[in-house]
Design a protein around this motif. Structure first.
Motif, short mmCIF file in Angstrom:
data_model
loop_
_atom_site.label_atom_id
_atom_site.label_comp_id
_atom_site.label_asym_id
_atom_site.label_seq_id
_atom_site.Cartn_x
_atom_site.Cartn_y
_atom_site.Cartn_z
N ARG A 145 -1.41 1.97 -8.38
CA ARG A 145 -1.05 1.02 -7.33
C ARG A 145 -0.18 -0.11 -7.86
O ARG A 145 0.71 -0.59 -7.17
CB ARG A 145 -2.31 0.49 -6.67
N HIS A 186 0.84 -1.21 0.00
CA HIS A 186 0.00 0.00 0.00
C HIS A 186 0.87 1.26 0.00
O HIS A 186 1.87 1.31 0.72
CB HIS A 186 -0.91 -0.01 1.23
N ALA A 210 0.55 3.97 1.41
CA ALA A 210 0.65 4.67 2.70
C ALA A 210 1.76 4.07 3.57
O ALA A 210 2.03 4.59 4.64
CB ALA A 210 -0.69 4.60 3.44
N ILE A 253 -6.18 0.37 6.48
CA ILE A 253 -5.79 -0.01 5.12
C ILE A 253 -6.58 -1.27 4.76
O ILE A 253 -6.55 -2.26 5.49
CB ILE A 253 -4.26 -0.25 5.04
#
Lengths: 109, 410
Positions: free
Chosen positions: B180, B116, B118, B167
């Motif tokens: 992504r 991810h 983040a 998430i």
């Protein structure tokens, strides 16, 4: 879950009229999508006061608890099912207010 | 059942089933910690039971069921933290394992969760190796030259952020997918490169386990996203690079440069598969991305039966395209190496020397300069450049090669 979204800025009261219009539009979309909880701008860090009430008498100190070049100039609290939704929404929020944002989860009560 | 057979079955099951078990538990319980620990407990139980009871007919199903029970036991033990949602999961969904297709989707979901955006890049790599690749924390720590405790904290912190920040366990929305996927591919390429040029004085110069794992995961992404050109491109880069592995380190542990490799030792099957992927992408007519260009460059190299037959003008032309997509100094350096073959060392030095500011800490920059200066008979400058490259190189085979080249100068 809820997220606190901080607006990162290095000036105070720096929003332009165009930015205010864009932010209003964005807030309307947050409300329409059921993501709106609360939002507000904050006065300059120089207006803040730190309180330490842990001792016998509270101690008041002028200024923010941390000195830094950038500070929190405002915030949103939003509701989103997960971080991807929150990040997707606030990517638009960052564009609307023309500033960087920090997204931080609020611990579930 | 001999203990040796059981052990081989467990090793194989760990390689083939780890990610599926973790992924299906992560989906059910939405908690990577529970998924990972329950999977580890299930494998530990297999180590105890399989030598005595025999290997079950469907090891994957046995492991998933066992891990599910372990997870439920664990949640019961931590009853004060059990919420209604988890209680409901404990009562229902105790079904036999899902069909293969659905489980593969679980694994993809797990890869996207671990990669991810983040999460910090280093945490993405570590978490992917742990949760999807099944590598142990000490193995990952060794591969990335950090303390085991540091790596453990990095993984724990990443899992904590996934849980606390919400998430999600899912393949991203279609509109987010291209952005992504590029992060996932970057992680897999890092894993592959760490295997191919492993760092560390007591590490094998090539870690075939890491390259194999990166290829396996990229193949998995490809089966689920067969039309993505960059996924195909990255897989081709890995296959064409992996194909040269047998010729890349000499018997006495020295790196063998591309031009001097025994091309008969290259893996023909991997080369054929890599070339097929590159051709398919060319036939598609879509503009190539970064990995597809890297794959095409590797295809030109592996096309030449003799190093002297390499079509260097084609290589330079491909690098020209790559520089436009990826203007990083490392790409410019690699283009300079191709320019040296096409136009000579003087022209190449003109390309490479201006990169010194950006690449002063990068061993390959100094190694490249050393070779060019050597060809120009500027021996003292070459020696200084070799010294710098040797000081910076972390790969034992590369250090051995550079040291010999430097010593030949005197």
């Amino acid at each position: 879950m809820q997220y606190l979204v901080s607006v990162i800025d290095d000036r105070s009261n720096s929003g332009t009229p165009e930015e205010m219009v864009a932010i209003d539009h964005f807030n309307d979309r947050l409300r329409a999508g059921g993501h709106w909880v609360f939002a507000a701008g904050l006065a300059a860090p120089s207006t803040s006061t730190v309180i330490d009430g842990r001792g016998e008498h509270p101690v008041f100190t002028d200024g923010p608890f941390i000195e830094s070049k950038e500070h929190m100039a405002g915030f949103w609290i939003i509701d989103a099912p997960d971080l991807d939704v929150a990040l997707g929404l606030m990517a638009e929020g960052s564009k609307a207010c023309n500033r960087r944002l920090e997204v931080r989860p609020i611990l579930a009560a | 059942m001999s203990p040796i057979d059981a052990r081989a079955a467990i090793t194989r099951a760990h390689h083939e089933e780890w990610a599926r078990v973790v992924a299906s538990l992560a989906k059910r319980f939405s908690d990577l910690d529970i998924a990972e620990e329950a999977a580890a407990e299930a494998f530990a139980t297999a180590v105890e039971r399989w030598p005595a009871d025999g290997v079950p007919p469907n090891p994957g199903a046995w492991l998933t069921t066992t891990a599910n029970h372990k997870a439920i036991d664990r949640i019961r033990r931590e009853h004060k933290r059990v919420d209604k949602h988890r209680e409901a999961l404990m009562l229902t969904d105790d079904d036999p394992p899902e069909p293969l297709g659905a489980i593969d989707d679980d694994r993809l979901r797990l890869i996207f969760t671990c990669c991810h955006p983040a999460l910090a890049m280093e945490a993405r790599v570590a978490l992917t190796l742990r949760m999807v690749g099944g590598l142990t924390v000490p193995e990952i720590a060794r591969g990335f030259l950090v303390q085991e405790s540091t790596m453990g904290q990095r993984i724990t912190r990443a899992k904590g952020k996934i849980a606390a920040a919400g998430i999600p366990y899912r393949v991203p929305y279609t509109r987010d997918l291209p952005a992504r996927i590029s992060g996932v591919l970057a992680v897999l390429f890092l894993v592959f490169n760490e295997g191919y040029l492993a760092t560390g004085s007591d590490t094998d110069p090539v870690r075939a386990d890491l390259t194999a794992e990166a290829i396996r995961l990229t193949r998995l992404i490809r089966t689920l996203l067969p039309d993505d050109g960059e996924v195909a491109g990255l897989l081709a880069v890995m296959l064409l690079t992996e194909a040269r592995r047998p010729a890349r380190v000499s018997a006495d542990g020295e790196l063998v440069p591309l031009g001097e490799q025994d091309r008969g030792a290259w893996d023909e099957a991997l080369i054929a598969e890599g070339h097929r992927l590159v051709r398919d992408r060319l036939d598609s007519g879509a503009p190539p991305g970064r990995y597809q260009l890297l794959a095409a460059i590797n295809a030109v190299h592996t096309d030449a039966l003799d190093a002297r037959d390499t079509d260097w003008s084609q290589v330079v032309a491909l690098y020209d395209q790559l520089v436009r997509l990826d203007p990083s100094p490392i790409v410019a350096l690699n283009r300079g190496i191709a320019v040296a073959e096409l136009e000579g060392p003087d022209a190449a030095l003109e390309v490479i020397d201006p990169l010194g500011n950006a690449l002063d800490g990068y061993h390959a920059f100094h190694a490249t300069r050393a070779e060019l200066l050597r060809r120009l008979e500027r021996r003292e400058e070459a020696r200084t450049a070799y010294d710098r490259a040797i000081a910076l190189a972390g790969n034992t085979a590369e250090t051995a090669y550079l040291s010999r080249r430097r010593d030949e100068l005197s």
